[in-house]
Design a protein around this motif. Structure first.
Motif, PDB file in Angstrom:
ATOM      1  N   ALA A  19       0.814  -1.220   0.000  1.00 30.59           N
ATOM      2  CA  ALA A  19       0.000   0.000   0.000  1.00 30.59           C
ATOM      3  C   ALA A  19       0.844   1.265   0.000  1.00 30.59           C
ATOM      4  CB  ALA A  19      -0.940   0.008   1.206  1.00 30.59           C
ATOM      5  N   VAL A  20       2.136   1.134   0.225  1.00 27.34           N
ATOM      6  CA  VAL A  20       3.011   2.308   0.251  1.00 27.34           C
ATOM      7  C   VAL A  20       2.919   3.043  -1.081  1.00 27.34           C
ATOM      8  CG1 VAL A  20       5.424   3.049   0.269  1.00 27.34           C
ATOM      9  CG2 VAL A  20       4.621   1.386   1.944  1.00 27.34           C
ATOM     10  N   GLY A  21       2.699   4.354  -0.999  1.00 22.16           N
ATOM     11  CA  GLY A  21       2.662   5.157  -2.217  1.00 22.16           C
ATOM     12  C   GLY A  21       1.310   5.236  -2.883  1.00 22.16           C
ATOM     13  N   THR A  22       0.257   4.741  -2.225  1.00 23.13           N
ATOM     14  CA  THR A  22      -1.067   4.755  -2.852  1.00 23.13           C
ATOM     15  C   THR A  22      -1.973   5.823  -2.264  1.00 23.13           C
ATOM     16  OG1 THR A  22      -1.897   3.078  -1.303  1.00 23.13           O
ATOM     17  CG2 THR A  22      -0.947   2.296  -3.377  1.00 23.13           C
ATOM     18  N   MET A  23      -1.402   6.821  -1.582  1.00 26.08           N
ATOM     19  CA  MET A  23      -2.207   7.899  -1.027  1.00 26.08           C
ATOM     20  C   MET A  23      -2.849   8.710  -2.144  1.00 26.08           C
ATOM     21  SD  MET A  23       0.093   9.490   2.048  1.00 26.08           S
ATOM     22  CE  MET A  23       1.281  10.091   0.868  1.00 26.08           C
ATOM     23  N   THR A  24      -3.923   9.444  -1.789  1.00 30.00           N
ATOM     24  CA  THR A  24      -4.490  10.401  -2.724  1.00 30.00           C
ATOM     25  C   THR A  24      -3.485  11.521  -2.944  1.00 30.00           C
ATOM     26  OG1 THR A  24      -5.549  11.571  -0.901  1.00 30.00           O
ATOM     27  CG2 THR A  24      -6.853   9.881  -2.016  1.00 30.00           C
ATOM     28  N   LEU A  25      -3.665  12.290  -3.995  1.00 32.39           N
ATOM     29  CA  LEU A  25      -2.649  13.239  -4.411  1.00 32.39           C
ATOM     30  C   LEU A  25      -3.032  14.692  -4.143  1.00 32.39           C
ATOM     31  CD1 LEU A  25      -1.607  11.569  -7.790  1.00 32.39           C
ATOM     32  CD2 LEU A  25      -0.516  11.380  -5.559  1.00 32.39           C
ATOM     33  N   ASP A  26      -3.980  14.933  -3.230  1.00 35.48           N
ATOM     34  CA  ASP A  26      -4.332  16.294  -2.852  1.00 35.48           C
ATOM     35  C   ASP A  26      -3.082  16.997  -2.337  1.00 35.48           C
ATOM     36  OD1 ASP A  26      -5.164  18.616  -1.604  1.00 35.48           O
ATOM     37  OD2 ASP A  26      -7.008  17.734  -0.821  1.00 35.48           O
ATOM     38  N   PRO A  27      -2.657  18.093  -2.970  1.00 41.48           N
ATOM     39  CA  PRO A  27      -1.367  18.691  -2.583  1.00 41.48           C
ATOM     40  C   PRO A  27      -1.384  19.392  -1.237  1.00 41.48           C
ATOM     41  CG  PRO A  27      -2.457  20.051  -4.229  1.00 41.48           C
ATOM     42  CD  PRO A  27      -3.277  18.793  -4.103  1.00 41.48           C
ATOM     43  N   THR A  28      -2.558  19.824  -0.755  1.00 35.61           N
ATOM     44  CA  THR A  28      -2.567  20.605   0.486  1.00 35.61           C
ATOM     45  C   THR A  28      -2.120  19.795   1.695  1.00 35.61           C
ATOM     46  OG1 THR A  28      -4.307  22.038  -0.396  1.00 35.61           O
ATOM     47  CG2 THR A  28      -3.948  22.084   1.974  1.00 35.61           C
ATOM     48  N   PRO A  29      -2.772  18.656   2.019  1.00 39.51           N
ATOM     49  CA  PRO A  29      -2.286  17.908   3.178  1.00 39.51           C
ATOM     50  C   PRO A  29      -0.901  17.331   2.979  1.00 39.51           C
ATOM     51  CG  PRO A  29      -4.051  16.717   2.069  1.00 39.51           C
ATOM     52  CD  PRO A  29      -4.013  18.080   1.473  1.00 39.51           C
ATOM     53  N   SER A  30      -0.554  16.992   1.743  1.00 37.22           N
ATOM     54  CA  SER A  30       0.804  16.495   1.504  1.00 37.22           C
ATOM     55  C   SER A  30       1.824  17.591   1.813  1.00 37.22           C
ATOM     56  CB  SER A  30       0.953  16.037   0.050  1.00 37.22           C
ATOM     57  OG  SER A  30       0.148  14.907  -0.210  1.00 37.22           O
ATOM     58  N   GLY A  31       1.500  18.814   1.446  1.00 36.68           N
ATOM     59  CA  GLY A  31       2.383  19.937   1.765  1.00 36.68           C
ATOM     60  C   GLY A  31       2.493  20.160   3.258  1.00 36.68           C
ATOM     61  N   ILE A  32       1.382  20.001   3.988  1.00 35.09           N
ATOM     62  CA  ILE A  32       1.405  20.145   5.435  1.00 35.09           C
ATOM     63  C   ILE A  32       2.272  19.065   6.057  1.00 35.09           C
ATOM     64  CG2 ILE A  32      -0.019  20.001   7.525  1.00 35.09           C
ATOM     65  CD1 ILE A  32      -2.253  21.338   5.872  1.00 35.09           C
ATOM     66  N   ALA A  33       2.207  17.841   5.544  1.00 34.68           N
ATOM     67  CA  ALA A  33       3.038  16.760   6.057  1.00 34.68           C
ATOM     68  C   ALA A  33       4.520  17.100   5.910  1.00 34.68           C
ATOM     69  CB  ALA A  33       2.710  15.454   5.338  1.00 34.68           C
ATOM     70  N   ILE A  34       4.890  17.716   4.795  1.00 33.75           N
ATOM     71  CA  ILE A  34       6.275  18.108   4.578  1.00 33.75           C
ATOM     72  C   ILE A  34       6.697  19.177   5.581  1.00 33.75           C
ATOM     73  CG2 ILE A  34       7.849  19.231   2.940  1.00 33.75           C
ATOM     74  CD1 ILE A  34       6.225  17.833   0.697  1.00 33.75           C
ATOM     75  N   VAL A  35       5.795  20.134   5.842  1.00 31.92           N
ATOM     76  CA  VAL A  35       6.065  21.164   6.848  1.00 31.92           C
ATOM     77  C   VAL A  35       6.277  20.522   8.215  1.00 31.92           C
ATOM     78  CG1 VAL A  35       4.976  23.040   8.152  1.00 31.92           C
ATOM     79  CG2 VAL A  35       4.906  23.052   5.657  1.00 31.92           C
ATOM     80  N   LEU A  36       5.415  19.569   8.567  1.00 33.16           N
ATOM     81  CA  LEU A  36       5.533  18.890   9.852  1.00 33.16           C
ATOM     82  C   LEU A  36       6.844  18.124   9.952  1.00 33.16           C
ATOM     83  CD1 LEU A  36       1.893  17.515  10.205  1.00 33.16           C
ATOM     84  CD2 LEU A  36       2.883  19.467  11.409  1.00 33.16           C
ATOM     85  N   ALA A  37       7.274  17.494   8.861  1.00 35.54           N
ATOM     86  CA  ALA A  37       8.533  16.748   8.863  1.00 35.54           C
ATOM     87  C   ALA A  37       9.720  17.679   9.095  1.00 35.54           C
ATOM     88  CB  ALA A  37       8.689  15.994   7.545  1.00 35.54           C
ATOM     89  N   ARG A  38       9.675  18.865   8.512  1.00 33.74           N
ATOM     90  CA  ARG A  38      10.752  19.840   8.740  1.00 33.74           C
ATOM     91  C   ARG A  38      10.799  20.260  10.205  1.00 33.74           C
ATOM     92  NH1 ARG A  38       9.050  24.161   4.497  1.00 33.74           N
ATOM     93  NH2 ARG A  38      10.474  25.468   5.739  1.00 33.74           N
ATOM     94  N   MET A  39       9.634  20.467  10.807  1.00 35.28           N
ATOM     95  CA  MET A  39       9.579  20.817  12.221  1.00 35.28           C
ATOM     96  C   MET A  39      10.087  19.679  13.093  1.00 35.28           C
ATOM     97  SD  MET A  39       5.928  22.828  12.487  1.00 35.28           S
ATOM     98  CE  MET A  39       5.915  22.607  14.256  1.00 35.28           C
ATOM     99  N   ALA A  40       9.674  18.455  12.758  1.00 37.47           N
ATOM    100  CA  ALA A  40      10.105  17.291  13.531  1.00 37.47           C
ATOM    101  C   ALA A  40      11.619  17.123  13.468  1.00 37.47           C
ATOM    102  CB  ALA A  40       9.403  16.041  13.025  1.00 37.47           C
ATOM    103  N   SER A  41      12.185  17.321  12.299  1.00 33.21           N
ATOM    104  CA  SER A  41      13.639  17.201  12.148  1.00 33.21           C
ATOM    105  C   SER A  41      14.360  18.261  12.963  1.00 33.21           C
ATOM    106  CB  SER A  41      14.020  17.315  10.670  1.00 33.21           C
ATOM    107  OG  SER A  41      13.555  16.200   9.942  1.00 33.21           O
ATOM    108  N   ALA A  42      13.841  19.491  12.953  1.00 33.23           N
ATOM    109  CA  ALA A  42      14.470  20.572  13.711  1.00 33.23           C
ATOM    110  C   ALA A  42      14.418  20.278  15.208  1.00 33.23           C
ATOM    111  CB  ALA A  42      13.783  21.906  13.399  1.00 33.23           C
ATOM    112  N   LEU A  43      13.272  19.784  15.699  1.00 31.40           N
ATOM    113  CA  LEU A  43      13.149  19.475  17.125  1.00 31.40           C
ATOM    114  C   LEU A  43      14.043  18.298  17.499  1.00 31.40           C
ATOM    115  CD1 LEU A  43      11.741  19.992  19.850  1.00 31.40           C
ATOM    116  CD2 LEU A  43       9.957  18.389  19.131  1.00 31.40           C
TER     117      LEU A  43
END
Length: 216
Positions: A19-43
């Motif tokens: 199932a990896v890689g079968t998410m829907t392609l709505d860019p808004t939540p995907s963009g938020i996930a990337i923002v969250l990953a940047r925050m997680a890495s910084a913390l």
């Protein structure tokens, strides 16, 4: 539902990995996930100076405007809110970058921060992403509504976490890739079953702390 044989556990694991890689392609939540990953890495790396033996994850639930943070290890609570704000600044992120995409794209005020570790208890075998998913479901969010959740982690999600989240359309970053080897142990956020891997696939399966279908 807990499986009754190692064969069934392997089939379920393979389904997650496929199932990896079968998410829907709505860019808004995907963009938020990337923002969250940047925050997680910084913390994780910059502020708390943790190593690769643990993972820090952030989750954002658009329906209630909550920002969740979890780590499969010690997460210092005392100055957490201040450290999260500092991590966001270090990553060049404004909380306004996280849109309430479930409410017409309106900007959300600064989200409520939830320290998952503070109420979660034992973190053994739990991956940080699944700690957040377990916590959110315990709060009452049904699986069919998990599409309003985005997850970002300090390291690449394992194939089990990534496959499970893809199945329920949870946008996450950085996602696993098909063919990635699973981490040694993984706990399911719904059933809480523990799956452990060897070179040949699932070699140990513990259902709700009571039933072992493999060698301990």
């Amino acid at each position: 539902m807990p499986k009754t044989s190692l064969h069934a556990a392997n089939l379920a694991a393979n389904a997650r990995h496929n199932a990896v890689g079968t998410m829907t392609l709505d860019p808004t939540p995907s963009g938020i996930a990337i923002v969250l990953a940047r925050m997680a890495s910084a913390l994780h790396w910059y502020l708390d100076h943790r190593d690769s033996q643990s993972v820090t994850a952030f989750g954002y639930q658009a329906t209630v405007g909550r920002l969740y943070v979890a780590r499969n290890g010690q997460l210092t609570a005392g100055t957490l809110n201040a450290r999260i704000a500092q991590a966001a600044r270090h990553a060049g992120i404004d909380f306004a970058d996280m849109l309430d995409w479930g409410n017409g794209g309106e900007l959300l005020i600064e989200p409520v921060i939830v320290n998952v570790n503070a109420t979660f208890g034992e973190t053994d075998v739990w991956h940080a992403e699944m700690m957040i998913m377990r916590h959110i479901m315990q709060e009452g969010l049904a699986k069919q509504s998990l599409r309003w959740v985005a997850i970002g982690a300090s390291s690449v999600c394992c194939v089990n976490c990534s496959g499970w989240m893809s199945k329920y359309a949870v946008h996450h970053a950085p996602p696993a890739q098909r063919g990635d080897a699973p981490t040694r142990s993984w706990r399911h956020p719904s059933s809480q079953t523990v799956t452990a891997y060897g070179q040949g696939g699932v070699e140990y399966y513990l259902a709700r702390g009571q039933q072992s279908l493999g060698v301990t």
